[in-house]
Design an enzyme around this catalytic site. Structure first.
Site, PDB file in Angstrom:
ATOM      1  N   CYS A   4     -18.127  -6.768 -29.604  1.00  0.00           N
ATOM      2  CA  CYS A   4     -17.722  -7.307 -28.302  1.00  0.00           C
ATOM      3  C   CYS A   4     -16.299  -7.854 -28.385  1.00  0.00           C
ATOM      4  CB  CYS A   4     -18.691  -8.403 -27.873  1.00  0.00           C
ATOM      5  SG  CYS A   4     -18.125  -9.315 -26.436  1.00  0.00           S
ATOM      6  N   CYS A   7     -15.975 -11.665 -27.802  1.00  0.00           N
ATOM      7  CA  CYS A   7     -16.426 -12.425 -28.982  1.00  0.00           C
ATOM      8  C   CYS A   7     -15.310 -12.442 -30.023  1.00  0.00           C
ATOM      9  CB  CYS A   7     -17.682 -11.803 -29.591  1.00  0.00           C
ATOM     10  SG  CYS A   7     -19.214 -12.201 -28.728  1.00  0.00           S
ATOM     11  N   ASP A  30      -5.007 -12.557 -18.799  1.00  0.00           N
ATOM     12  CA  ASP A  30      -5.539 -11.201 -18.677  1.00  0.00           C
ATOM     13  C   ASP A  30      -4.458 -10.220 -19.126  1.00  0.00           C
ATOM     14  OD1 ASP A  30      -8.026  -9.846 -16.816  1.00  0.00           O
ATOM     15  OD2 ASP A  30      -6.326  -8.574 -17.352  1.00  0.00           O
ATOM     16  N   ASN A  85     -17.188 -10.969 -11.828  1.00  0.00           N
ATOM     17  CA  ASN A  85     -17.757  -9.654 -11.551  1.00  0.00           C
ATOM     18  C   ASN A  85     -19.048  -9.520 -12.355  1.00  0.00           C
ATOM     19  OD1 ASN A  85     -15.511  -8.997  -9.965  1.00  0.00           O
ATOM     20  ND2 ASN A  85     -14.382  -8.250 -11.751  1.00  0.00           N
ATOM     21  N   GLY A  91     -17.502  -3.909 -10.663  1.00  0.00           N
ATOM     22  CA  GLY A  91     -16.214  -3.943 -11.343  1.00  0.00           C
ATOM     23  C   GLY A  91     -16.227  -4.605 -12.707  1.00  0.00           C
ATOM     24  N   HIS A  96     -19.300  -9.474 -21.564  1.00  0.00           N
ATOM     25  CA  HIS A  96     -19.366 -10.828 -22.117  1.00  0.00           C
ATOM     26  C   HIS A  96     -18.894 -11.700 -20.961  1.00  0.00           C
ATOM     27  CE1 HIS A  96     -18.343 -13.795 -25.611  1.00  0.00           C
ATOM     28  NE2 HIS A  96     -18.096 -14.419 -24.469  1.00  0.00           N
ATOM     29  N   HIS A  98     -17.369 -13.842 -18.186  1.00  0.00           N
ATOM     30  CA  HIS A  98     -16.004 -14.350 -18.043  1.00  0.00           C
ATOM     31  C   HIS A  98     -15.693 -14.540 -16.571  1.00  0.00           C
ATOM     32  CE1 HIS A  98     -15.759  -9.964 -17.852  1.00  0.00           C
ATOM     33  NE2 HIS A  98     -14.761 -10.135 -16.990  1.00  0.00           N
ATOM     34  N   HIS A 100     -12.502 -14.857 -13.764  1.00  0.00           N
ATOM     35  CA  HIS A 100     -11.079 -14.608 -13.529  1.00  0.00           C
ATOM     36  C   HIS A 100     -10.533 -15.750 -12.688  1.00  0.00           C
ATOM     37  CE1 HIS A 100     -11.174 -10.101 -14.365  1.00  0.00           C
ATOM     38  NE2 HIS A 100     -12.462 -10.357 -14.230  1.00  0.00           N
TER      39      HIS A 100
HETATM   40  P1  AMP Z   1     -13.986  -7.381 -15.616  1.00  0.00           P
HETATM   41  O1  AMP Z   1     -13.472  -6.082 -15.048  1.00  0.00           O
HETATM   42  O2  AMP Z   1     -14.384  -8.397 -14.586  1.00  0.00           O
HETATM   43  O3  AMP Z   1     -15.072  -7.133 -16.643  1.00  0.00           O
HETATM   44  O4  AMP Z   1     -12.758  -8.051 -16.350  1.00  0.00           O
HETATM   45  C1  AMP Z   1     -12.337  -7.685 -17.619  1.00  0.00           C
HETATM   46  C2  AMP Z   1     -10.901  -8.077 -17.715  1.00  0.00           C
HETATM   47  O5  AMP Z   1     -10.571  -8.188 -19.081  1.00  0.00           O
HETATM   48  C3  AMP Z   1      -9.921  -7.091 -17.093  1.00  0.00           C
HETATM   49  O6  AMP Z   1      -9.170  -7.752 -16.075  1.00  0.00           O
HETATM   50  C4  AMP Z   1      -9.036  -6.658 -18.273  1.00  0.00           C
HETATM   51  O7  AMP Z   1      -7.691  -6.486 -17.909  1.00  0.00           O
HETATM   52  C5  AMP Z   1      -9.227  -7.804 -19.245  1.00  0.00           C
HETATM   53  N1  AMP Z   1      -9.059  -7.487 -20.661  1.00  0.00           N
HETATM   54  C6  AMP Z   1      -9.604  -6.460 -21.346  1.00  0.00           C
HETATM   55  N2  AMP Z   1      -9.248  -6.509 -22.635  1.00  0.00           N
HETATM   56  C7  AMP Z   1      -8.466  -7.618 -22.775  1.00  0.00           C
HETATM   57  C8  AMP Z   1      -7.768  -8.229 -23.875  1.00  0.00           C
HETATM   58  N3  AMP Z   1      -7.808  -7.703 -25.095  1.00  0.00           N
HETATM   59  N4  AMP Z   1      -7.053  -9.346 -23.641  1.00  0.00           N
HETATM   60  C9  AMP Z   1      -6.993  -9.877 -22.383  1.00  0.00           C
HETATM   61  N5  AMP Z   1      -7.638  -9.354 -21.314  1.00  0.00           N
HETATM   62  C10 AMP Z   1      -8.352  -8.234 -21.507  1.00  0.00           C
HETATM   63 ZN    ZN Z   2     -19.293 -11.245 -26.695  1.00  0.00          ZN
END
Ligand code: AMP
Ligand code: ZN
Length: 111
Positions: A4, A7, A30, A85, A91, A96, A98, A100
């Site tokens: 993950c 993680c 992000d 989301n 989306g 994991h 999170h 925004h």
């Molecule tokens: P979601 O689409 O709600 O699952 O959001 C996932 C978010 O994680 C997206 O906005 C991606 O741009 C962001 N994301 C993915 N990998 C990374 C990373 N390594 N560092 C920072 N943000 C990331």
């Molecule tokens: Zn995780």
């Protein structure tokens, strides 16, 4: 969860642009910002979405919201969105939990 990405970010295995940290949560920019302020707040404990986090660990959920609010007030005018989301069709791409934090009004635009 060994595969993950959040993680790995939370435990320091993968470097990222950190904003803030508590005992239970981390906040980082992000990688593909959609707004002038776009920070993710992530529990250190793995849960696949915010609902599962809420049922499994209320303290971690409250900590996540508090950290998000604090980061939003530091980086923006205090007017912000907090989005979770949940599910691929809504989306969600990283499974994991999170939130925004997004804002159109970074603090520096005030001066
Ligand atoms: P979601 O689409 O709600 O699952 O959001 C996932 C978010 O994680 C997206 O906005 C991606 O741009 C962001 N994301 C993915 N990998 C990374 C990373 N390594 N560092 C920072 N943000 C990331
Ligand atoms: Zn995780």
């Amino acid at each position: 969860m060994s595969d993950c990405i959040f993680c790995k970010i939370a435990n320091g295995e993968i470097a990222t642009n950190f904003v803030a940290e508590t005992e239970l949560s981390v906040a980082f920019w992000d990688i593909a910002p959609q707004k002038p302020v776009h920070v993710l707040v992530v529990p250190k404990e793995h849960h696949s979405n915010v609902g599962e986090l809420a049922f499994a660990n209320q303290a971690a959920l409250v900590d996540l919201i508090q950290l998000g609010d604090k980061v939003a007030s530091q980086l923006s005018t205090g007017s912000y969105r907090f989005t979770f989301n949940t599910g691929a069709e809504a989306g969600q791409t990283v499974f994991h939990a999170h939130g925004h934090i997004t804002s159109e009004t970074p603090k520096e635009q005030l001066v």
